[in-house]
Scaffold this motif. Structure first.
Motif, short mmCIF file in Angstrom:
data_model
loop_
_atom_site.label_atom_id
_atom_site.label_comp_id
_atom_site.label_asym_id
_atom_site.label_seq_id
_atom_site.Cartn_x
_atom_site.Cartn_y
_atom_site.Cartn_z
N ALA A 23 0.84 -1.21 0.00
CA ALA A 23 0.00 0.00 0.00
C ALA A 23 0.87 1.26 0.00
N PHE A 24 1.93 1.24 0.81
CA PHE A 24 2.86 2.38 0.82
C PHE A 24 3.55 2.54 -0.53
N GLU A 25 3.82 1.43 -1.19
CA GLU A 25 4.45 1.48 -2.52
C GLU A 25 3.53 2.16 -3.53
N ILE A 26 2.24 1.88 -3.42
CA ILE A 26 1.26 2.55 -4.29
C ILE A 26 1.29 4.05 -4.03
N GLY A 27 1.29 4.43 -2.75
CA GLY A 27 1.37 5.85 -2.39
C GLY A 27 2.63 6.50 -2.92
N TYR A 28 3.74 5.76 -2.85
CA TYR A 28 5.00 6.28 -3.36
C TYR A 28 4.93 6.51 -4.88
N ALA A 29 4.44 5.51 -5.60
CA ALA A 29 4.37 5.64 -7.06
C ALA A 29 3.47 6.80 -7.48
N PHE A 50 6.44 8.18 1.77
CA PHE A 50 5.98 6.86 1.34
C PHE A 50 7.15 5.94 1.02
N PHE A 51 8.22 6.48 0.45
CA PHE A 51 9.40 5.69 0.14
C PHE A 51 9.99 5.08 1.41
N LEU A 52 10.15 5.89 2.44
CA LEU A 52 10.71 5.40 3.70
C LEU A 52 9.77 4.39 4.36
N VAL A 73 5.73 -10.18 -4.47
CA VAL A 73 4.40 -9.77 -4.02
C VAL A 73 4.34 -8.26 -3.86
N TRP A 74 5.35 -7.68 -3.22
CA TRP A 74 5.40 -6.23 -3.01
C TRP A 74 5.37 -5.48 -4.35
N ALA A 75 6.18 -5.93 -5.29
CA ALA A 75 6.21 -5.28 -6.61
C ALA A 75 4.88 -5.47 -7.34
N GLY A 76 4.28 -6.64 -7.19
CA GLY A 76 2.98 -6.89 -7.83
C GLY A 76 1.89 -5.99 -7.28
N ILE A 77 1.85 -5.87 -5.96
CA ILE A 77 0.85 -4.98 -5.33
C ILE A 77 1.08 -3.55 -5.80
N GLY A 78 2.33 -3.12 -5.79
CA GLY A 78 2.64 -1.75 -6.22
C GLY A 78 2.27 -1.50 -7.67
N SER A 79 2.58 -2.46 -8.54
CA SER A 79 2.29 -2.30 -9.97
C SER A 79 0.80 -2.23 -10.25
N VAL A 80 0.08 -3.19 -9.71
CA VAL A 80 -1.37 -3.23 -9.94
C VAL A 80 -2.05 -2.03 -9.30
N ALA A 83 -1.35 1.21 -11.19
CA ALA A 83 -2.10 1.26 -12.45
C ALA A 83 -3.56 1.59 -12.21
N LEU A 84 -4.17 0.92 -11.23
CA LEU A 84 -5.59 1.15 -10.97
C LEU A 84 -5.86 2.53 -10.37
N PHE A 85 -5.08 2.89 -9.36
CA PHE A 85 -5.28 4.21 -8.75
C PHE A 85 -4.83 5.33 -9.69
N GLY A 86 -3.85 5.06 -10.53
CA GLY A 86 -3.45 6.04 -11.54
C GLY A 86 -4.59 6.35 -12.49
#
Length: 127
Positions: A23-29, A50-52, A73-80, A83-86
Motif C-alpha cells: 500500500a505504501f508502494e502505491i502511495g510512493y508511485a 511513502f518511500f521510507l 508480491v510487493w512489486a505486484g501490489i505496487g504495480s497493480v 495502475a488502478l489508482f493512476g
C-alpha cells in the motif's frame, strides 16, 4: 501458544506487513507521478515519506518471508495498485489488454501467498 501457532502468527503478521508495504508502494508511485520529477514540493515530500515507509514495512516483512517471494508480491501490489489508482486519481489510460495482464499479476501474487501458506508447507515437509 505452540511453536507451530507462534510461527503461523509471525507469518501472518509478516504477510500483513507486506500488504502494508504494498500500500505504501502505491502511495510512493502516485506521489512520484504527482511530483512531476520532484518539482512540486508537497508531492515530493509525500513521495519521500511513502518511500521510507514502504522500505521499512518491506524490511520487516522480509525478516520472515523469503526475499524472492516477498519482493515479487510487493512489486505486484505496487504495480497493480499504481495502475488502478493512476486511472482513478490521475486519469491515466488503462486498456482492456492492460487490465488482463494486471489480472495475471494478481493471480501470481495470490498463488505466491497460497504457496507460502501452512497447508502447502505441510505438504512439502517430509514425514
Amino acid at each position: 501458544m505452540t511453536t507451530t501457532n507462534q510461527a503461523s502468527g509471525r507469518n501472518g503478521r509478516a504477510w500483513a506487513m507486506l500488504m502494508l508495504a504494498g500500500a505504501f508502494e502505491i502511495g510512493y508511485a502516485l506521489s512520484v507521478a504527482g511530483s512531476r520529477a520532484f518539482s512540486v514540493l508537497n508531492w515530493s515530500i509525500a513521495a519521500a515519506v511513502f518511500f521510507l515507509l514502504t522500505l521499512y514495512a518491506l524490511s520487516v516483512a522480509l525478516k520472515t518471508i523469503d526475499v524472492g517471494i516477498g519482493y515479487a508480491v510487493w512489486a505486484g501490489i505496487g504495480s497493480v495498485g499504481a495502475a488502478l489508482f493512476g486511472k482513478v486519481l490521475l486519469n491515466q489510460p488503462l486498456t482492456l489488454i492492460q487490465l488482463g495482464w494486471l489480472a495475471v499479476i494478481i493471480s501470481g501474487v495470490v498463488w505466491l501467498k497460497l504457496a507460502d501458506s501452512s497447508v502447502f508447507r505441510a505438504r512439502r515437509q517430509p514425514g
